[in-house]
Design a protein around this motif. Structure first.
Motif, PDB file in Angstrom:
ATOM      1  N   GLN A 137       0.817  -1.203   0.000  1.00 26.58           N
ATOM      2  CA  GLN A 137       0.000   0.000   0.000  1.00 26.58           C
ATOM      3  C   GLN A 137       0.859   1.264   0.000  1.00 26.58           C
ATOM      4  OE1 GLN A 137      -2.867  -0.307   3.188  1.00 26.58           O
ATOM      5  NE2 GLN A 137      -3.868  -2.089   2.280  1.00 26.58           N
ATOM      6  N   LEU A 138       1.985   1.238   0.722  1.00 28.62           N
ATOM      7  CA  LEU A 138       2.910   2.369   0.695  1.00 28.62           C
ATOM      8  C   LEU A 138       3.512   2.551  -0.693  1.00 28.62           C
ATOM      9  CD1 LEU A 138       4.892   2.120   4.063  1.00 28.62           C
ATOM     10  CD2 LEU A 138       3.653   4.135   3.222  1.00 28.62           C
ATOM     11  N   THR A 141       1.481   4.411  -3.296  1.00 22.74           N
ATOM     12  CA  THR A 141       1.400   5.873  -3.220  1.00 22.74           C
ATOM     13  C   THR A 141       2.479   6.547  -4.072  1.00 22.74           C
ATOM     14  OG1 THR A 141       2.849   6.049  -1.274  1.00 22.74           O
ATOM     15  CG2 THR A 141       0.488   5.722  -0.870  1.00 22.74           C
ATOM     16  N   VAL A 190      -3.082   5.963   4.287  1.00 26.57           N
ATOM     17  CA  VAL A 190      -2.378   5.217   3.239  1.00 26.57           C
ATOM     18  C   VAL A 190      -3.272   4.104   2.702  1.00 26.57           C
ATOM     19  CG1 VAL A 190      -0.389   3.740   2.744  1.00 26.57           C
ATOM     20  CG2 VAL A 190      -0.116   5.758   4.197  1.00 26.57           C
ATOM     21  N   SER A 191      -3.968   3.396   3.601  1.00 23.47           N
ATOM     22  CA  SER A 191      -4.859   2.314   3.190  1.00 23.47           C
ATOM     23  C   SER A 191      -5.994   2.838   2.318  1.00 23.47           C
ATOM     24  CB  SER A 191      -5.424   1.607   4.430  1.00 23.47           C
ATOM     25  OG  SER A 191      -6.236   0.524   4.061  1.00 23.47           O
ATOM     26  N   SER A 193      -5.887   5.537   0.479  1.00 21.87           N
ATOM     27  CA  SER A 193      -5.292   5.915  -0.807  1.00 21.87           C
ATOM     28  C   SER A 193      -5.090   4.683  -1.692  1.00 21.87           C
ATOM     29  CB  SER A 193      -3.946   6.612  -0.574  1.00 21.87           C
ATOM     30  OG  SER A 193      -3.277   6.844  -1.785  1.00 21.87           O
ATOM     31  N   ALA A 194      -4.646   3.569  -1.090  1.00 23.46           N
ATOM     32  CA  ALA A 194      -4.442   2.332  -1.850  1.00 23.46           C
ATOM     33  C   ALA A 194      -5.760   1.830  -2.427  1.00 23.46           C
ATOM     34  CB  ALA A 194      -3.810   1.273  -0.959  1.00 23.46           C
ATOM     35  N   ARG A 197      -6.585   3.851  -5.391  1.00 23.70           N
ATOM     36  CA  ARG A 197      -5.723   3.499  -6.514  1.00 23.70           C
ATOM     37  C   ARG A 197      -6.165   2.187  -7.159  1.00 23.70           C
ATOM     38  NH1 ARG A 197      -2.467   6.039  -9.414  1.00 23.70           N
ATOM     39  NH2 ARG A 197      -0.828   4.460  -9.419  1.00 23.70           N
TER      40      ARG A 197
END
Length: 383
Positions: A137-138, A141, A190-191, A193-194, A197
């Motif tokens: 997940q990182l 980004t 972050v999660s 955002s993943a 995506r």
């Protein structure tokens, strides 16, 4: 020179953290025709010489290499051993493999992500085995890739697709229902955002490559079936023995199933079906396996490759017994036409621990219930 030698396709970067994920990346590459330099002139990559294979661990990919596999290595010795064997198979197919000690100390994650940043920005396509992984997940980004592919990470893929279809946050099934901890809250942006995506939009394409049944298809996501064509072409058919083999599970280690109840179930099944070998899951503890061997008399086998490849190479029992797991879906595909029968034993609700997620029983029942090509066994009683 081969006509493929100078061809450069889309820059594809794959991230794997387990042997099964790497196996399924190879299956995906086989279906999509991604191969390394072809020195045979016949359209199939030959095993590369050792000096060439070593050169592919670092630096830019040689001409013709379309896929770079990045292994985000865990610390577990069994998993690392299987990953190294799978990495050799990937190199033999002509793919580049980059091994990262991603968990080799407090600074390792920063060094790994920093070292991959350039390739992530240049990649046209990202393939991942575990969208629940915080590491992955990182990395999502950073990338600008418009093509994202999720390959099977076992039964977790079923949950991922369902959560994506419902617009839910990405949470592993055996943790769902619990209260998020401090690290979960810190990582939540972050999660989120993943998940965005991994949702098709604005020219971004998402593919799920899976052998698992998918009941809820997310809008815009392309589903590609994995029938283990590469495995069947590369290995076997196996020699089949008269007895039965059993496949182990890490449900005890993940806190879902009680250890004593599990041992009793294994003992009862082994006696009823004449089982002699127990193929251990790579996450099963040594202490539990020693106890299983002492109290059941089973031969404990620690596979050096994913079970789909072990079974395909043989020898393998005419019947394979399994608790709910990925293999009740994958083994029938890998062993199609061999005459091997896969049977699955349901998890009795009484075996669950007090700490098991409220979601556990329904999810495990769904794993067995959707394996329509598998002959089902009744739940083993504790009497």
């Amino acid at each position: 020179m081969s006509p493929r030698a100078g061809r450069t396709g889309p820059r594809t970067l794959a991230f794997v953290e387990s042997p099964v994920q790497l196996l399924n990346v190879l299956e995906w590459a086989h279906v999509h025709g991604l191969r390394g330099p072809d020195t045979s002139g016949a359209g199939r990559a030959l095993p590369l010489p050792p000096q060439v294979r070593r050169s592919m661990d670092g630096g830019p990919p040689p001409a013709g290499v379309e896929l770079t596999v990045v292994v985000l290595s865990p610390t577990d010795p069994m998993t690392r051993g299987q990953l190294r064997r799978m990495a050799d198979l990937a190199r033999d197919e002509g793919h580049r493999v980059r091994w990262e000690e991603a968990r080799g100390g407090p600074a390792a994650p920063f060094q790994t992500i920093g070292g991959l940043a350039g390739q992530l920005r240049r990649a046209d396509r990202i393939v991942m085995g575990d969208p629940f992984s915080r590491y992955v997940q990182l990395l999502l980004t950073i990338t600008r890739a418009k093509d994202l592919v999720v390959v099977d990470d076992g039964t977790a893929t079923m949950e991922f697709v369902a959560q994506l279809a419902r617009g839910e946050r990405l949470v592993r099934w055996h943790r769902k229902g619990g209260r998020p901890g401090a690290r979960d809250l810190l990582f939540a942006p972050v999660s989120s955002s993943a998940r965005r995506r991994l949702t098709p939009a604005g020219g971004r394409r998402v593919e799920v490559f899976s052998s698992m049944p998918v009941e809820e298809k997310p809008d815009g996501v392309t589903l590609t079936a994995n029938d283990f064509a590469w495995t069947r072409a590369r290995f076997g058919p196996p020699r089949i023995t008269k007895g039965a083999d059993m496949v182990g599970t890490s449900l005890v280690e993940t806190g879902v199933v009680d250890g004593d109840r599990y041992l009793e179930a294994v003992r009862t099944l082994a006696k009823a079906h004449g089982t002699t070998r127990y193929f251990a899951h790579r996450r099963e503890s040594t202490e539990k396996l020693h106890r299983l061997a002492a109290e059941t008399g089973l031969e404990i086998v620690r596979p050096d490759l994913p079970l789909e490849l072990i079974a395909r190479r043989g020898p393998i029992g005419r019947t394979i017994l399994s608790f709910p797991s990925t293999v009740v879906h994958t083994l029938p595909l890998a062993l199609v036409g061999t005459g091997v029968r896969v049977a699955v034993c349901d998890i009795d609700p009484a075996w669950l621990t007090a700490n098991a997620s409220p979601r556990a029983q329904g999810f495990l029942s769904g794993v067995t219930g959707t394996a329509r090509d598998v002959h089902r066994l009744a739940a083993v009683g504790m009497a």
